[in-house]
Design a protein around this motif. Structure first.
Motif, PDB file in Angstrom:
ATOM      1  N   ARG A 257       0.847  -1.192   0.000  1.00 36.50           N
ATOM      2  CA  ARG A 257       0.000   0.000   0.000  1.00 36.50           C
ATOM      3  C   ARG A 257       0.881   1.239   0.000  1.00 36.50           C
ATOM      4  O   ARG A 257       1.847   1.327   0.762  1.00 36.50           O
ATOM      5  CB  ARG A 257      -0.892   0.028   1.240  1.00 36.50           C
ATOM      6  CG  ARG A 257      -2.013  -1.003   1.205  1.00 36.50           C
ATOM      7  CD  ARG A 257      -2.846  -0.929   2.460  1.00 36.50           C
ATOM      8  NE  ARG A 257      -3.977  -1.837   2.402  1.00 36.50           N
ATOM      9  CZ  ARG A 257      -4.785  -2.068   3.430  1.00 36.50           C
ATOM     10  NH1 ARG A 257      -4.582  -1.471   4.584  1.00 36.50           N
ATOM     11  NH2 ARG A 257      -5.806  -2.909   3.303  1.00 36.50           N
ATOM     12  N   PRO A 258       0.550   2.214  -0.827  1.00 35.71           N
ATOM     13  CA  PRO A 258       1.342   3.450  -0.822  1.00 35.71           C
ATOM     14  C   PRO A 258       1.013   4.269   0.416  1.00 35.71           C
ATOM     15  O   PRO A 258      -0.057   4.124   1.014  1.00 35.71           O
ATOM     16  CB  PRO A 258       0.870   4.153  -2.096  1.00 35.71           C
ATOM     17  CG  PRO A 258      -0.554   3.698  -2.256  1.00 35.71           C
ATOM     18  CD  PRO A 258      -0.569   2.266  -1.785  1.00 35.71           C
ATOM     19  N   PRO A 259       1.917   5.152   0.824  1.00 35.43           N
ATOM     20  CA  PRO A 259       1.611   6.051   1.939  1.00 35.43           C
ATOM     21  C   PRO A 259       0.584   7.090   1.529  1.00 35.43           C
ATOM     22  O   PRO A 259       0.303   7.271   0.331  1.00 35.43           O
ATOM     23  CB  PRO A 259       2.955   6.695   2.241  1.00 35.43           C
ATOM     24  CG  PRO A 259       3.674   6.674   0.930  1.00 35.43           C
ATOM     25  CD  PRO A 259       3.250   5.385   0.262  1.00 35.43           C
ATOM     26  N   ALA A 260       0.011   7.751   2.503  1.00 33.93           N
ATOM     27  CA  ALA A 260      -0.979   8.801   2.235  1.00 33.93           C
ATOM     28  C   ALA A 260      -0.472  10.134   2.758  1.00 33.93           C
ATOM     29  O   ALA A 260       0.201  10.206   3.787  1.00 33.93           O
ATOM     30  CB  ALA A 260      -2.315   8.461   2.881  1.00 33.93           C
ATOM     31  N   GLY A 347      -0.042   7.682  -2.644  1.00 34.92           N
ATOM     32  CA  GLY A 347       0.844   7.494  -3.786  1.00 34.92           C
ATOM     33  C   GLY A 347       2.284   7.673  -3.381  1.00 34.92           C
ATOM     34  O   GLY A 347       2.593   7.969  -2.218  1.00 34.92           O
ATOM     35  N   PRO A 348       3.205   7.533  -4.308  1.00 39.71           N
ATOM     36  CA  PRO A 348       4.636   7.676  -3.989  1.00 39.71           C
ATOM     37  C   PRO A 348       4.973   9.115  -3.621  1.00 39.71           C
ATOM     38  O   PRO A 348       4.390  10.066  -4.154  1.00 39.71           O
ATOM     39  CB  PRO A 348       5.326   7.259  -5.293  1.00 39.71           C
ATOM     40  CG  PRO A 348       4.309   7.504  -6.362  1.00 39.71           C
ATOM     41  CD  PRO A 348       2.977   7.209  -5.731  1.00 39.71           C
ATOM     42  N   PHE A 351      10.984  11.932   0.025  1.00 43.18           N
ATOM     43  CA  PHE A 351      11.306  12.450   1.359  1.00 43.18           C
ATOM     44  C   PHE A 351      12.662  13.126   1.313  1.00 43.18           C
ATOM     45  O   PHE A 351      13.638  12.552   0.845  1.00 43.18           O
ATOM     46  CB  PHE A 351      11.339  11.306   2.374  1.00 43.18           C
ATOM     47  CG  PHE A 351      11.718  11.751   3.768  1.00 43.18           C
ATOM     48  CD1 PHE A 351      10.785  12.360   4.590  1.00 43.18           C
ATOM     49  CD2 PHE A 351      13.000  11.562   4.246  1.00 43.18           C
ATOM     50  CE1 PHE A 351      11.124  12.775   5.876  1.00 43.18           C
ATOM     51  CE2 PHE A 351      13.356  11.969   5.523  1.00 43.18           C
ATOM     52  CZ  PHE A 351      12.418  12.574   6.339  1.00 43.18           C
ATOM     53  N   GLN A 352      12.723  14.353   1.812  1.00 38.54           N
ATOM     54  CA  GLN A 352      13.986  15.083   1.840  1.00 38.54           C
ATOM     55  C   GLN A 352      13.936  16.151   2.921  1.00 38.54           C
ATOM     56  O   GLN A 352      12.989  16.940   3.005  1.00 38.54           O
ATOM     57  CB  GLN A 352      14.265  15.730   0.478  1.00 38.54           C
ATOM     58  CG  GLN A 352      15.660  16.315   0.333  1.00 38.54           C
ATOM     59  CD  GLN A 352      15.922  16.820  -1.069  1.00 38.54           C
ATOM     60  OE1 GLN A 352      15.110  17.502  -1.685  1.00 38.54           O
ATOM     61  NE2 GLN A 352      17.078  16.485  -1.607  1.00 38.54           N
ATOM     62  N   GLU A 353      14.967  16.154   3.774  1.00 38.88           N
ATOM     63  CA  GLU A 353      15.125  17.160   4.821  1.00 38.88           C
ATOM     64  C   GLU A 353      13.886  17.261   5.711  1.00 38.88           C
ATOM     65  O   GLU A 353      13.437  18.345   6.074  1.00 38.88           O
ATOM     66  CB  GLU A 353      15.451  18.530   4.211  1.00 38.88           C
ATOM     67  CG  GLU A 353      16.762  18.551   3.452  1.00 38.88           C
ATOM     68  CD  GLU A 353      17.117  19.918   2.903  1.00 38.88           C
ATOM     69  OE1 GLU A 353      16.602  20.922   3.423  1.00 38.88           O
ATOM     70  OE2 GLU A 353      17.916  19.965   1.961  1.00 38.88           O
ATOM     71  N   GLY A 354      13.301  16.105   6.051  1.00 38.63           N
ATOM     72  CA  GLY A 354      12.168  16.093   6.956  1.00 38.63           C
ATOM     73  C   GLY A 354      10.845  16.459   6.323  1.00 38.63           C
ATOM     74  O   GLY A 354       9.844  16.601   7.025  1.00 38.63           O
ATOM     75  N   ASP A 355      10.811  16.611   5.011  1.00 41.84           N
ATOM     76  CA  ASP A 355       9.587  17.023   4.326  1.00 41.84           C
ATOM     77  C   ASP A 355       9.312  16.054   3.174  1.00 41.84           C
ATOM     78  O   ASP A 355      10.181  15.280   2.762  1.00 41.84           O
ATOM     79  CB  ASP A 355       9.740  18.444   3.780  1.00 41.84           C
ATOM     80  CG  ASP A 355       8.415  19.140   3.546  1.00 41.84           C
ATOM     81  OD1 ASP A 355       7.362  18.468   3.633  1.00 41.84           O
ATOM     82  OD2 ASP A 355       8.430  20.348   3.267  1.00 41.84           O
ATOM     83  N   TYR A 356       8.090  16.095   2.671  1.00 38.99           N
ATOM     84  CA  TYR A 356       7.690  15.233   1.561  1.00 38.99           C
ATOM     85  C   TYR A 356       7.320  16.085   0.357  1.00 38.99           C
ATOM     86  O   TYR A 356       6.725  17.163   0.494  1.00 38.99           O
ATOM     87  CB  TYR A 356       6.492  14.362   1.967  1.00 38.99           C
ATOM     88  CG  TYR A 356       6.836  13.334   3.017  1.00 38.99           C
ATOM     89  CD1 TYR A 356       7.291  12.067   2.660  1.00 38.99           C
ATOM     90  CD2 TYR A 356       6.721  13.636   4.364  1.00 38.99           C
ATOM     91  CE1 TYR A 356       7.613  11.125   3.625  1.00 38.99           C
ATOM     92  CE2 TYR A 356       7.046  12.707   5.339  1.00 38.99           C
ATOM     93  CZ  TYR A 356       7.497  11.449   4.959  1.00 38.99           C
ATOM     94  OH  TYR A 356       7.831  10.525   5.920  1.00 38.99           O
ATOM     95  N   PHE A 357       7.673  15.567  -0.825  1.00 40.03           N
ATOM     96  CA  PHE A 357       7.462  16.315  -2.057  1.00 40.03           C
ATOM     97  C   PHE A 357       6.886  15.379  -3.125  1.00 40.03           C
ATOM     98  O   PHE A 357       6.920  14.164  -2.993  1.00 40.03           O
ATOM     99  CB  PHE A 357       8.784  16.909  -2.566  1.00 40.03           C
ATOM    100  CG  PHE A 357       9.467  17.805  -1.580  1.00 40.03           C
ATOM    101  CD1 PHE A 357       9.196  19.163  -1.542  1.00 40.03           C
ATOM    102  CD2 PHE A 357      10.380  17.280  -0.677  1.00 40.03           C
ATOM    103  CE1 PHE A 357       9.822  19.984  -0.629  1.00 40.03           C
ATOM    104  CE2 PHE A 357      11.025  18.100   0.238  1.00 40.03           C
ATOM    105  CZ  PHE A 357      10.737  19.459   0.265  1.00 40.03           C
ATOM    106  N   GLY A 358       6.387  15.978  -4.197  1.00 33.06           N
ATOM    107  CA  GLY A 358       5.932  15.195  -5.334  1.00 33.06           C
ATOM    108  C   GLY A 358       4.467  15.412  -5.660  1.00 33.06           C
ATOM    109  O   GLY A 358       3.744  16.177  -5.000  1.00 33.06           O
ATOM    110  N   ARG A 359       4.018  14.717  -6.695  1.00 37.81           N
ATOM    111  CA  ARG A 359       2.664  14.868  -7.195  1.00 37.81           C
ATOM    112  C   ARG A 359       1.626  14.490  -6.140  1.00 37.81           C
ATOM    113  O   ARG A 359       0.569  15.130  -6.032  1.00 37.81           O
ATOM    114  CB  ARG A 359       2.496  13.999  -8.451  1.00 37.81           C
ATOM    115  CG  ARG A 359       1.102  14.033  -9.057  1.00 37.81           C
ATOM    116  CD  ARG A 359       1.043  13.264 -10.367  1.00 37.81           C
ATOM    117  NE  ARG A 359      -0.333  13.104 -10.831  1.00 37.81           N
ATOM    118  CZ  ARG A 359      -1.024  14.050 -11.463  1.00 37.81           C
ATOM    119  NH1 ARG A 359      -0.476  15.217 -11.688  1.00 37.81           N
ATOM    120  NH2 ARG A 359      -2.261  13.826 -11.855  1.00 37.81           N
TER     121      ARG A 359
END
Length: 423
Positions: A257-260, A347-348, A351-359
């Motif tokens: 399951r992808p994360p939310a 979805g995917p 993770f970078q520097e304590g934060d999440y990015f992407g679509r």
């Protein structure tokens, strides 16, 4: 008489003993000798009979240089000191030991000695919130507490780019902590002294016992909170490592399951800020923070960042994330907060520097913007990853969301048994 470059933790220097000659004073503070002379002429600094200065004088000189840089007239400061309206004696206290001076070692020298790329050493000062130095600048004494850890990481093969992100992330979050501390010290410690009729010269003597007692306890508090977060983060690593090992051994099949990512916002927060003022808005944000911190943790999620009128979350499993979102909306209503609304997408993520990015993050944010008061809206991906039980989903069809080229099918999440409202 500066600290040895190899000393990881600065050795405390007596603050009231006259030990530095005038050239040593300039070197220790990193301040031009002419500025030291100016402070002496103004009476802000007073040398001993044999023209020597104390460690406390180093701190006073650095503070005065910073004030001068902001445009505050030092002759007015000196006048206020002569009138006993300002007293700088408080910087002799142990609580102000962080206003230390410079070592004899330049960043270039430290790089040669430790093998740490000079760019990483220069990043240390930036991580502490100061302007970037150059290679020939001398290392600040307080920075010697960071260098050994960076040296160890380099020696064990941690990539420089990763170390730099590590320093920036730590620095940014610790800056926020320092700013919050400074804010409450002003509002709840300094201001009451002034409100009771005391002057600026009374602040230091009246608060010294509190400041000196709090300093070591605050360091213990920070470490305790940090270790608590370490425990939670390391458990994630344990789980992922065990899961990978057991999967490779063929004794476990992971739940694919992808994360939310979820965003919760308060309706009308900006208008409340305008109508009631920043203090009232900050109170609302604080109450929301308490609700979401508790609720997300109970369902395997965590707040990633606060956004003024809302919060961004990460949930390892989308299903519990939806339950948490419903409980947060209910909790906000019960706490008398403005109506909350939530968007959740699975979805995917990067993770970078304590934060999440992407679509995935972008879509969740757009869904939260679209949601009405009291609504929790989710995507098909969340529905597919949620076990049936306490939550049901009422489809509302494809929705055109701002900034997205394709319509996104959305569903209203509700408790099982909850009547659905027409949209």
């Amino acid at each position: 008489m500066t600290a040895e470059p190899q000393t990881a933790t600065p050795i405390p220097t007596p603050t009231t003993e006259p030990i530095y000659s005038r050239p040593q004073m300039a070197a220790r503070s990193g301040i031009d000798a002419r500025f030291i002379d100016r402070l002496c002429r103004l009476g802000i600094l007073t040398a001993s009979a044999d023209d020597r200065f104390t460690e406390g004088d180093v701190r006073r000189a650095r503070i005065m240089q910073a004030l001068d840089g902001t445009g505050l007239p030092l002759d007015s400061v000196a006048e206020a000191m002569r009138a006993k309206q300002i007293d700088l004696g408080f910087v002799d206290d142990p609580a102000y030991s962080h206003f230390a001076g410079l070592t004899d070692e330049t960043y270039r020298d430290a790089s040669s000695r430790t093998g740490v790329p000079i760019e990483l050493l220069l990043a240390i000062r930036e991580a502490m919130g100061s302007p970037p130095p150059v290679a020939e600048d001398r290392v600040r004494e307080i920075e010697t507490g960071v260098i050994p850890a960076v040296e160890l990481m380099v020696r064990h093969g941690v990539r420089p780019a990763v170390i730099e992100r590590y320093l920036r992330a730590y620095g940014d979050n610790l800056r926020r902590m320092a700013e919050v501390e400074s804010d409450w010290w002003m509002s709840d410690v300094i201001q009451p002294v002034l409100a009771s009729g005391g002057g600026l010269a009374d602040v230091g003597p009246r608060t010294a016992d509190f400041a000196n007692a709090l300093a070591p306890l605050s360091e213990r508090l920070i470490l305790a909170l940090y270790h608590g977060h370490q425990t939670n983060s390391w458990m994630k690593n344990f789980f992922e490592a065990f899961e990978a090992g057991m999967t490779a051994a063929g004794i476990y099949t992971p739940n694919d399951r992808p994360p939310a990512i979820a965003f919760i916002d308060l309706s009308g927060y900006t208008r409340l800020t305008e109508d009631r003022g920043d203090a009232a808005a900050a109170d609302l944000a604080g109450r929301l923070a308490r609700i979401v911190q508790r609720t997300s943790g109970q369902h395997g999620g965590r707040p990633v960042k606060w956004l003024g009128d809302g919060v961004m979350f990460h949930f390892r499993d989308p299903g519990p994330g939806v339950v948490a979102a419903l409980e947060m909306v209910e909790g906000a209503r019960e706490a008398g907060l403005p109506p909350a609304h939530v968007g959740v997408h699975a979805g995917p993520v990067l993770f970078q520097e304590g934060d999440y990015f992407g679509r995935t993050v972008n879509i969740a944010s757009r869904i939260a913007d679209y949601a009405r008061q009291g609504e929790v809206l989710v995507t098909d991906e969340v529905v597919a990853a949620t076990d049936p039980g306490t939550v049901r989903f009422d489809p509302i069809g494809p929705v055109e969301l701002k900034g997205l080229t394709e319509a996104v099918p959305l569903h209203v999440a509700r408790r099982v048994g909850e009547a659905g409202a027409k949209r």
